[in-house]
Design a protein around this motif. Structure first.
Motif, PDB file in Angstrom:
ATOM      1  N   GLU A 101       0.815  -1.211   0.000  1.00  0.00           N
ATOM      2  CA  GLU A 101       0.000   0.000   0.000  1.00  0.00           C
ATOM      3  C   GLU A 101       0.851   1.265   0.000  1.00  0.00           C
ATOM      4  O   GLU A 101       0.508   2.265  -0.639  1.00  0.00           O
ATOM      5  CB  GLU A 101      -0.941   0.005   1.204  1.00  0.00           C
ATOM      6  CG  GLU A 101      -2.000   1.095   1.126  1.00  0.00           C
ATOM      7  CD  GLU A 101      -3.114   0.898   2.140  1.00  0.00           C
ATOM      8  OE1 GLU A 101      -3.958   1.791   2.256  1.00  0.00           O
ATOM      9  OE2 GLU A 101      -3.128  -0.160   2.795  1.00  0.00           O
ATOM     10  N   ASP A 102       1.997   1.216   0.691  1.00  0.00           N
ATOM     11  CA  ASP A 102       2.870   2.391   0.716  1.00  0.00           C
ATOM     12  C   ASP A 102       3.909   2.386  -0.399  1.00  0.00           C
ATOM     13  O   ASP A 102       4.705   3.323  -0.523  1.00  0.00           O
ATOM     14  CB  ASP A 102       3.569   2.518   2.071  1.00  0.00           C
ATOM     15  CG  ASP A 102       4.507   1.341   2.375  1.00  0.00           C
ATOM     16  OD1 ASP A 102       4.660   0.460   1.505  1.00  0.00           O
ATOM     17  OD2 ASP A 102       5.068   1.317   3.488  1.00  0.00           O
ATOM     18  N   GLY A 127       3.539   1.762 -11.385  1.00  0.00           N
ATOM     19  CA  GLY A 127       2.353   2.555 -11.657  1.00  0.00           C
ATOM     20  C   GLY A 127       1.132   1.747 -12.024  1.00  0.00           C
ATOM     21  O   GLY A 127      -0.002   2.233 -11.898  1.00  0.00           O
ATOM     22  N   VAL A 128       1.319   0.498 -12.492  1.00  0.00           N
ATOM     23  CA  VAL A 128       0.179  -0.350 -12.869  1.00  0.00           C
ATOM     24  C   VAL A 128       0.040  -1.554 -11.944  1.00  0.00           C
ATOM     25  O   VAL A 128      -0.708  -2.485 -12.236  1.00  0.00           O
ATOM     26  CB  VAL A 128       0.303  -0.826 -14.335  1.00  0.00           C
ATOM     27  CG1 VAL A 128       0.286   0.359 -15.284  1.00  0.00           C
ATOM     28  CG2 VAL A 128       1.560  -1.653 -14.548  1.00  0.00           C
ATOM     29  N   ALA A 129       0.774  -1.540 -10.832  1.00  0.00           N
ATOM     30  CA  ALA A 129       0.758  -2.674  -9.908  1.00  0.00           C
ATOM     31  C   ALA A 129      -0.535  -2.720  -9.109  1.00  0.00           C
ATOM     32  O   ALA A 129      -1.091  -1.684  -8.741  1.00  0.00           O
ATOM     33  CB  ALA A 129       1.947  -2.579  -8.952  1.00  0.00           C
ATOM     34  N   VAL A 130      -1.021  -3.924  -8.856  1.00  0.00           N
ATOM     35  CA  VAL A 130      -2.168  -4.088  -7.966  1.00  0.00           C
ATOM     36  C   VAL A 130      -1.665  -3.929  -6.528  1.00  0.00           C
ATOM     37  O   VAL A 130      -0.496  -4.170  -6.228  1.00  0.00           O
ATOM     38  CB  VAL A 130      -2.842  -5.471  -8.148  1.00  0.00           C
ATOM     39  CG1 VAL A 130      -3.377  -5.620  -9.552  1.00  0.00           C
ATOM     40  CG2 VAL A 130      -1.872  -6.607  -7.815  1.00  0.00           C
ATOM     41  N   VAL A 131      -2.538  -3.508  -5.652  1.00  0.00           N
ATOM     42  CA  VAL A 131      -2.160  -3.291  -4.254  1.00  0.00           C
ATOM     43  C   VAL A 131      -2.364  -4.578  -3.468  1.00  0.00           C
ATOM     44  O   VAL A 131      -3.458  -5.152  -3.454  1.00  0.00           O
ATOM     45  CB  VAL A 131      -2.988  -2.151  -3.641  1.00  0.00           C
ATOM     46  CG1 VAL A 131      -2.627  -1.973  -2.165  1.00  0.00           C
ATOM     47  CG2 VAL A 131      -2.762  -0.855  -4.406  1.00  0.00           C
ATOM     48  N   GLY A 132      -1.294  -5.048  -2.842  1.00  0.00           N
ATOM     49  CA  GLY A 132      -1.354  -6.282  -2.068  1.00  0.00           C
ATOM     50  C   GLY A 132      -0.793  -7.464  -2.833  1.00  0.00           C
ATOM     51  O   GLY A 132      -1.017  -7.596  -4.039  1.00  0.00           O
TER      52      GLY A 132
END
Length: 299
Positions: A92-93, A106-111
């Motif tokens: 998340e950070d 920039g296109v990464a999913v969170v988690g």
């Protein structure tokens, strides 16, 4: 790719391998929506309800993912990319993740996802409506199991949708899947496009014309449109305008192809009396520029 965001703001320029390919991929997605919903006039709005998985973290796929999020306003949570490690993710950070550069971040999913780099497992986890392959060195990676998983995703959603599958790697020997296999593995349900054109296929007694998702649909129109409206810069939203213009050209055909054919380009070109073999897309894009961007800050 890192230099891309500096030059178009200072000079009237674009990088076709990234922006052109991204734009035509979005045009093809909109064409796939038109096949399923011929009466739909708000194609981009319809695209905002889809989930997109880009297999391969090259510049073209990253450009396509960014164009969807930044210009088509598809929610970022509905767009994902893979690299050699699997689904690109970040904490998340942003301090941890499988990204290798800021573009991937920039296109990464969170988690961190509970899957490795197996494409079938990623499809089952992320549940994409659209699968875009541009790996460049993994021919045939969209196996029967992957295609069947894409079909199963649509069946589980229960809305009668069809999976949209693009194999953009060139030449055709590097394609993630052939047209014949895509239609066969999906039982004729998949909507298919490829970077290099494949021949027509007979599916359930009907001729299917695989769409050629190639940036030659974009760069002449982008250049001509920029010149025609005397643009001093080429903003990213021009590429969404071009994508929509190209997608709407497919209405001139009665086939199930996601994009218009070269033959249709010639027909419309002659009607418009446009000079040059690629002129029709240029004129269509340029005219749309004039409608959508009248007397704005492009001069």
């Amino acid at each position: 790719h890192r230099d891309l965001h500096s030059f178009p703001t200072r000079r009237s320029s674009d990088l076709d391998d990234i922006q052109g390919t991204a734009s035509v991929a979005i045009a093809a997605v909109l064409g796939g929506i038109k096949i399923q919903k011929p009466e739909c006039t708000e194609l981009v709005a319809e695209a905002r309800g889809l989930r997109f998985l880009f297999h391969g973290a090259g510049s073209a796929n990253l450009g396509g993912a960014s164009l969807l999020v930044d210009e088509a306003k598809v929610p970022a949570a509905q767009v994902a990319c893979t690299n050699s490690k699997g689904l690109i993710w970040r904490s998340e950070d942003g301090s941890e993740g499988s990204f290798r550069n800021n573009e991937q971040k920039g296109v990464a999913v969170v988690g961190k996802p509970p899957v490795d780099n197996d494409i079938k497992a990623i499809v089952e986890y992320f549940k994409p409506d659209v699968l875009v392959g541009a790996v460049g060195r993994a021919p045939g990676c969209f196996s029967q199991e992957v295609v069947e998983a894409m079909v199963a995703v649509q069946e589980a959603k229960g809305a009668g949708g069809r999976p949209i599958i693009f194999a953009l790697s060139n030449p055709k020997t590097q394609a993630e899947i052939t047209a014949a296999d895509c239609y066969k593995f999906s039982g004729g349900k998949a909507i298919y496009g490829s970077g290099t054109r494949f021949g027509d296929e007979l599916v359930d007694g009907k001729t299917r014309e695989p769409g050629q998702v190639n940036n030659f649909f974009i760069f002449p129109g982008m250049s001509f449109g920029a010149i025609s409206c005397e643009a001093k810069t080429i903003p990213e939203n021009f590429f969404m305008v071009a994508a929509e213009a190209v997608a709407h050209l497919s209405k001139t055909e009665g086939s199930c192809s996601i994009l218009c054919s070269v033959g249709a380009i010639h027909s419309v070109m002659n009607a418009l009396k446009s000079p040059g073999e690629c002129g029709v897309v240029s004129v269509a894009a340029a005219r749309k520029f004039y409608v959508d961007f009248p007397r704005q800050n492009f001069r």
